[in-house]
Design an enzyme around this catalytic site. Sequence first.
Site, mmCIF file in Angstrom:
data_model
loop_
_atom_site.group_PDB
_atom_site.id
_atom_site.type_symbol
_atom_site.label_atom_id
_atom_site.label_comp_id
_atom_site.label_asym_id
_atom_site.label_seq_id
_atom_site.Cartn_x
_atom_site.Cartn_y
_atom_site.Cartn_z
ATOM 1 N N LYS A 65 9.550 -0.413 -5.151
ATOM 2 C CA LYS A 65 9.551 0.897 -5.800
ATOM 3 C C LYS A 65 8.213 1.582 -5.608
ATOM 4 O O LYS A 65 8.073 2.765 -5.826
ATOM 5 C CB LYS A 65 9.866 0.724 -7.280
ATOM 6 C CG LYS A 65 11.271 0.169 -7.444
ATOM 7 C CD LYS A 65 11.762 0.101 -8.852
ATOM 8 C CE LYS A 65 13.171 -0.445 -8.812
ATOM 9 N NZ LYS A 65 13.713 -0.858 -10.053
ATOM 10 N N ARG A 66 7.231 0.811 -5.222
ATOM 11 C CA ARG A 66 5.918 1.414 -4.988
ATOM 12 C C ARG A 66 5.990 2.275 -3.738
ATOM 13 O O ARG A 66 6.626 1.928 -2.758
ATOM 14 C CB ARG A 66 4.868 0.329 -4.788
ATOM 15 C CG ARG A 66 3.943 0.175 -5.972
ATOM 16 C CD ARG A 66 2.944 -0.921 -5.750
ATOM 17 N NE ARG A 66 3.561 -2.141 -5.229
ATOM 18 C CZ ARG A 66 3.342 -2.631 -4.009
ATOM 19 N NH1 ARG A 66 2.537 -1.998 -3.179
ATOM 20 N NH2 ARG A 66 3.931 -3.748 -3.623
#
Length: 493
Positions: free
Chosen positions: A255-256
């Site tokens: 998700k980064r």
Amino acid sequence: MTSDVRVRFAPSPTGYFHVGGARTALYNWLFARHHGGQFVLRIEDTDRTRYVPDALPDLLDGLRWLGLFWDEGPEVGGDHGPYFQSDRLDLYLQYAQQLVDEGKAYRCYCSPERLDAMRDAQRAEGLSGYDRHCRYLTAAQVADYEAQGIRPVIRLAVPTEGETAFDDLFRGHIVVNNAELDDLVLLKSDGYPTYHLANVIDDHLMEISHILRGDEWLSTVPKHVLLYQAFGWQVPIQAHLPTILDPSGKGKLSKRKKKLADGRDMLTYVHEFKQAGYLPEAMVNFLALVGWSYDGETEFFSRPELIKRFELERVSKSPAAFSYDKLDHMNATYIRGLGANDLSGRLLPVLAESGAAADIDTTLALVPLVRERLRTLHDVVPLTDFVFGEAPSYDADLLLQKGMDRAATLGALRAAREALASAGRFDEATIEERLRGVPEALGLKLGAFLGVVRVAISGRKVSPPLFGTLAVMGREKVLARLAEAERLLEGAA
Ligand code: GLU
């Protein structure tokens, strides 16, 4: 056709809808549709500390955008509800109590301090997990804790010997030693279930036949199998989907935010793809291929074809890389395949959102000029904003083409204006004919002459095909832009 296939997508509203989750939802949906079964949406919202209020609308919007409509779940209901775990707390309590009554689970009164000290001691001995202190309490000890008003958790009494085995459709036969498993917490002291308890009870009560989910959940299966056994329930068929890797194939698609090689952000949330102008049908086709293939070759599948062809046997066992280049290529191909009315209907809101005073007729007229150049719907904005907006601002020097000075450029602008002002009609063919007739008399090259016109109307060196664009803009606007360019150049002297 009806069948016994019942699958579920069971997200937790702890963050926005990630493409990895979308792939899981899609595979469940395709599998259900392929078999004429049911696709259930269940919201696993018992972790109140990580609850994100926007997450649920984001998820439901994303699923609808992708066309992954659920047969049972939030908003649509169904025979196996409620579909929010937070509305099922009584059930979890009741089933946890049943296991305690049967001696298969027990109350644990250990304080956080005791657990910390225990963990330190365990670590020193190279052990891990709960030391089962409360598993063997006497009735008197239990009464004592209860008298002190300590609120216990409920833990599963995991067999201390033997093995737990299960089969995963993709990972094969998996066996773990029970000695390696912890007496996991089923119910927390606040009465909320853990993921394990709620997930198992719901999959059973909702009559889920196959569990298709990301392989990060594989390690929970032995614990769940023990729970199913404790309840005397049948374990659903397990199918853990391959990990999705980032384009380098080295790390997980997390998700980064990371950057792509061309400097763009790596999109990861479904709403970001929507916002960036990917078509849902391209997204579905693309995601289907992240971990599944039909014959290892065919890339383009309509939705009905996907439903027809989607078999779990063809899901890959190894991790699958998420290629943004492939997605772009696929999206561009889908865009090219859309009918003009359909495409203009999708471009209009994108243009409107960018602030362009776009209307449907103009947008429709632009479609043949831009269609081949769109990787995403959003690409239409920088390509055509000058058509709708005011005269673009640009540096006068941009007008000067190779081999042309100011005077020649002014002459070119004037001649273009005259040729277009006196044209009988203002359609693409007439415009082309009139403009092609100009440069020779002025001793200019056609390309340079048209370059001047292009910059004058768009403020850019690159634009959609010029003659067609001029026709769409209309005579009045084109003549005004040419006159404006002359003034700009005169003023720049
Ligand atoms: N609630 C879990 C999640 O957030 C579900 C995992 C499962 O499918 O069992 O993904």
